[in-house]
Motif scaffolding. Structure first.
Motif, PDB file in Angstrom:
ATOM      1  N   LEU A 180      49.499  -3.048  20.736  1.00 15.63           N
ATOM      2  CA  LEU A 180      48.202  -3.026  20.785  1.00 15.63           C
ATOM      3  C   LEU A 180      47.171  -1.971  21.454  1.00 15.63           C
ATOM      4  CD1 LEU A 180      47.411  -6.714  21.571  1.00 15.63           C
ATOM      5  CD2 LEU A 180      47.417  -5.750  19.284  1.00 15.63           C
ATOM      6  N   ASN A 181      46.077  -1.313  21.082  1.00 17.77           N
ATOM      7  CA  ASN A 181      45.486  -0.461  22.109  1.00 17.77           C
ATOM      8  C   ASN A 181      45.465  -0.689  23.343  1.00 17.77           C
ATOM      9  OD1 ASN A 181      43.007  -0.104  19.317  1.00 17.77           O
ATOM     10  ND2 ASN A 181      44.993   0.898  19.645  1.00 17.77           N
ATOM     11  N   ASP A 182      45.737   0.244  24.326  1.00 13.52           N
ATOM     12  CA  ASP A 182      45.683   0.083  25.742  1.00 13.52           C
ATOM     13  C   ASP A 182      44.498   1.010  26.409  1.00 13.52           C
ATOM     14  OD1 ASP A 182      46.238   0.166  28.547  1.00 13.52           O
ATOM     15  OD2 ASP A 182      48.484   0.381  28.187  1.00 13.52           O
ATOM     16  N   PHE A 183      43.368   0.093  26.625  1.00 17.93           N
ATOM     17  CA  PHE A 183      42.265   0.775  27.048  1.00 17.93           C
ATOM     18  C   PHE A 183      42.542   1.598  28.356  1.00 17.93           C
ATOM     19  CE2 PHE A 183      38.254   0.827  29.325  1.00 17.93           C
ATOM     20  CZ  PHE A 183      37.472   1.688  28.441  1.00 17.93           C
ATOM     21  N   GLU A 184      43.351   0.930  29.081  1.00 13.75           N
ATOM     22  CA  GLU A 184      43.656   1.436  30.762  1.00 13.75           C
ATOM     23  C   GLU A 184      44.334   2.893  30.365  1.00 13.75           C
ATOM     24  OE1 GLU A 184      44.286  -1.322  33.939  1.00 13.75           O
ATOM     25  OE2 GLU A 184      44.349  -2.701  32.369  1.00 13.75           O
ATOM     26  N   ALA A 185      45.068   2.893  29.488  1.00 10.89           N
ATOM     27  CA  ALA A 185      45.847   4.162  29.215  1.00 10.89           C
ATOM     28  C   ALA A 185      45.151   5.299  28.785  1.00 10.89           C
ATOM     29  CB  ALA A 185      47.166   3.837  28.327  1.00 10.89           C
ATOM     30  N   VAL A 186      44.180   5.162  27.894  1.00  9.56           N
ATOM     31  CA  VAL A 186      43.084   5.914  27.427  1.00  9.56           C
ATOM     32  C   VAL A 186      42.363   6.435  28.583  1.00  9.56           C
ATOM     33  CG1 VAL A 186      41.130   6.427  25.811  1.00  9.56           C
ATOM     34  CG2 VAL A 186      42.879   4.815  25.269  1.00  9.56           C
ATOM     35  N   MET A 187      41.885   5.604  29.556  1.00  7.61           N
ATOM     36  CA  MET A 187      41.230   5.967  30.982  1.00  7.61           C
ATOM     37  C   MET A 187      41.908   6.710  31.704  1.00  7.61           C
ATOM     38  SD  MET A 187      37.941   5.244  30.440  1.00  7.61           S
ATOM     39  CE  MET A 187      38.248   5.414  28.701  1.00  7.61           C
ATOM     40  N   SER A 188      43.456   6.555  31.632  1.00 12.31           N
ATOM     41  CA  SER A 188      44.098   7.409  32.396  1.00 12.31           C
ATOM     42  C   SER A 188      44.333   8.872  31.780  1.00 12.31           C
ATOM     43  CB  SER A 188      45.694   6.667  32.463  1.00 12.31           C
ATOM     44  OG  SER A 188      45.669   5.834  33.223  1.00 12.31           O
ATOM     45  N   ARG A 189      44.326   8.799  30.596  1.00 16.46           N
ATOM     46  CA  ARG A 189      44.375  10.326  29.917  1.00 16.46           C
ATOM     47  C   ARG A 189      43.139  11.018  30.090  1.00 16.46           C
ATOM     48  NH1 ARG A 189      47.678  11.970  25.543  1.00 16.46           N
ATOM     49  NH2 ARG A 189      46.352  13.939  26.173  1.00 16.46           N
ATOM     50  N   PHE A 190      41.944  10.346  30.025  1.00 13.87           N
ATOM     51  CA  PHE A 190      40.698  10.841  30.021  1.00 13.87           C
ATOM     52  C   PHE A 190      40.162  11.566  31.670  1.00 13.87           C
ATOM     53  CE2 PHE A 190      35.961  10.401  30.734  1.00 13.87           C
ATOM     54  CZ  PHE A 190      35.463  11.326  30.048  1.00 13.87           C
ATOM     55  N   SER A 191      40.807  10.652  32.455  1.00 18.48           N
ATOM     56  CA  SER A 191      40.445  11.084  33.910  1.00 18.48           C
ATOM     57  C   SER A 191      41.482  12.069  34.370  1.00 18.48           C
ATOM     58  CB  SER A 191      40.492   9.778  34.928  1.00 18.48           C
ATOM     59  OG  SER A 191      41.883   9.198  34.674  1.00 18.48           O
ATOM     60  N   THR A 192      42.336  12.317  33.574  1.00 19.67           N
ATOM     61  CA  THR A 192      43.423  13.625  34.191  1.00 19.67           C
ATOM     62  C   THR A 192      42.912  14.840  33.639  1.00 19.67           C
ATOM     63  OG1 THR A 192      45.249  11.728  33.874  1.00 19.67           O
ATOM     64  CG2 THR A 192      45.770  14.206  33.889  1.00 19.67           C
ATOM     65  N   ARG A 193      43.186  15.768  34.687  1.00 21.49           N
ATOM     66  CA  ARG A 193      42.722  17.302  34.615  1.00 21.49           C
ATOM     67  C   ARG A 193      43.771  18.139  34.780  1.00 21.49           C
ATOM     68  NH1 ARG A 193      39.166  14.227  33.015  1.00 21.49           N
ATOM     69  NH2 ARG A 193      36.685  14.488  33.425  1.00 21.49           N
ATOM     70  N   GLN A 194      44.589  17.739  35.395  1.00 24.45           N
ATOM     71  CA  GLN A 194      45.924  18.610  35.996  1.00 24.45           C
ATOM     72  C   GLN A 194      46.815  18.785  34.661  1.00 24.45           C
ATOM     73  OE1 GLN A 194      48.148  16.836  39.057  1.00 24.45           O
ATOM     74  NE2 GLN A 194      49.697  18.673  38.897  1.00 24.45           N
ATOM     75  N   HIS A 195      46.924  20.109  34.611  1.00 26.79           N
ATOM     76  CA  HIS A 195      47.716  20.639  33.104  1.00 26.79           C
ATOM     77  C   HIS A 195      49.225  19.982  33.310  1.00 26.79           C
ATOM     78  CE1 HIS A 195      48.917  23.099  30.028  1.00 26.79           C
ATOM     79  NE2 HIS A 195      49.924  23.503  30.672  1.00 26.79           N
ATOM     80  N   SER A 196      49.757  19.997  34.209  1.00 27.47           N
ATOM     81  CA  SER A 196      51.314  19.291  34.084  1.00 27.47           C
ATOM     82  C   SER A 196      51.309  18.109  33.966  1.00 27.47           C
ATOM     83  CB  SER A 196      52.010  19.865  35.354  1.00 27.47           C
ATOM     84  OG  SER A 196      51.359  19.327  36.600  1.00 27.47           O
ATOM     85  N   LYS A 197      50.253  17.400  34.511  1.00 30.47           N
ATOM     86  CA  LYS A 197      50.258  15.833  34.376  1.00 30.47           C
ATOM     87  C   LYS A 197      50.010  15.538  32.479  1.00 30.47           C
ATOM     88  CE  LYS A 197      49.103  11.465  36.390  1.00 30.47           C
ATOM     89  NZ  LYS A 197      48.770  10.814  37.702  1.00 30.47           N
ATOM     90  N   ILE A 198      48.985  16.395  32.286  1.00 29.04           N
ATOM     91  CA  ILE A 198      48.478  16.189  30.818  1.00 29.04           C
ATOM     92  C   ILE A 198      49.699  16.605  29.875  1.00 29.04           C
ATOM     93  CG2 ILE A 198      47.006  17.138  28.782  1.00 29.04           C
ATOM     94  CD1 ILE A 198      44.810  17.775  31.093  1.00 29.04           C
ATOM     95  N   GLN A 199      50.622  17.584  30.052  1.00 30.98           N
ATOM     96  CA  GLN A 199      51.638  17.870  29.411  1.00 30.98           C
ATOM     97  C   GLN A 199      52.582  16.676  29.301  1.00 30.98           C
ATOM     98  OE1 GLN A 199      52.037  20.407  27.401  1.00 30.98           O
ATOM     99  NE2 GLN A 199      49.782  20.655  27.855  1.00 30.98           N
TER     100      GLN A 199
END
Length: 285
Positions: free
Chosen positions: A80-99
């Protein structure tokens, strides 16, 4: 180029209608995908640029285009869709963590409308014609998908969504044009969950009831703040009782004995044990 999105009205319950199409409501956050002169930018519904957060969604189409949809992440255990996971992605700005997130929390762009394509503004076309154009697109990668829909049978789809534990259904009038405002041509039906809570306090500066549930030892554990739902009569009834239950206060809150119980509806429980978007339903007496 940002286009302010068309917003959903709320239907009182599941419905079927021959003049509507129905699609599953994706539990993520709204995304406007804009490709202009080959340059891709991603925007939230409030015109915040979030291109940096989703590198896997910046692949280009065969021509300039503007699309509307939702960013979603999938829980590998439930599917199922995981809303909290999307919010983790959205709130992350650090390049290494995004990768790193591209591998561990990959994002999908679930597309449900096309607003411009090959230099043509499509917003005045009937929705069903825009859908036909959308379904004919060649998608850049498997990080992109088109939200499926059915015609007429909204109640049947809602029953399936409810059984699967998904967020809800969206009904859209087939002949609707795309307008940058809330419209009853697009209606959402939320698959609410319900919980019984105690009101243990309230905000001083603005409306908000502090909600809690008893833990295994019987101690009240805060689970969120109820900011929506009660009518003026409910608020008046609460004020008539709460002054007798005051136990203390601080700069922002007044605290009460846990004597007032209420039923709330919410999207889900978060992984940290909080109510997600709680809405007052009724007092329990």
């Amino acid at each position: 180029m940002f286009i302010s999105p068309m917003l959903l009205a709320t239907a009182p319950g599941p419905f079927s209608h021959s003049e509507f199409i129905f699609e599953p409501k994706v539990d993520g956050h709204r995304l406007i995908y804009s490709q202009q002169s080959g340059n891709v930018r991603l925007y939230t519904r409030h015109n915040n640029d979030c291109t940096r957060q989703y590198p896997e969604l910046t692949l280009p189409f065969d021509s300039d285009i503007i699309l509307d949809g939702e960013v979603a992440c999938t829980d590998p255990e439930t599917g199922l869709n995981d809303f909290e996971a999307v919010m983790s992605r959205f709130s992350t700005r650090q390049h290494s963590k995004i990768q790193q997130f591209i591998k561990t929390l990959p994002a999908t762009f679930a597309i449900f409308d096309i607003l411009q394509y090959k230099g043509h503004d499509l917003r005045k076309l009937p929705l069903i014609e825009r859908k036909a154009i959308l379904h004919g697109l060649h998608l850049p990668s498997n990080s992109f998908g088109v939200v499926p829909h059915i015609e007429g049978a909204g109640e049947d789809l809602y029953t399936q969504i409810e059984t699967m534990g998904m967020e809800g259904v969206v009904g859209k009038r087939k002949d609707s044009q795309y307008v940058s405002r809330r419209s009853k041509d697009w209606m959402k039906v939320i698959n609410w969950s319900y919980a019984d809570v105690f009101i243990i306090g309230y905000k001083k500066a603005e409306f908000g009831w502090l909600a809690a549930v008893p833990d295994q030892s019987g101690k009240m554990s805060p689970v969120g703040i109820i900011e929506h739902g009660p009518s003026p009569k409910h608020k008046q009834a609460f004020r008539g009782v709460c002054q007798q239950l005051v136990t203390g206060e601080d700069k922002n809150h007044v605290y009460l004995e846990p004597r007032i119980q209420a039923r709330v509806k919410m999207r889900s429980w978060t992984k940290s044990g909080l109510l997600r978007i709680p809405v007052f339903d009724q007092f329990i007496v």
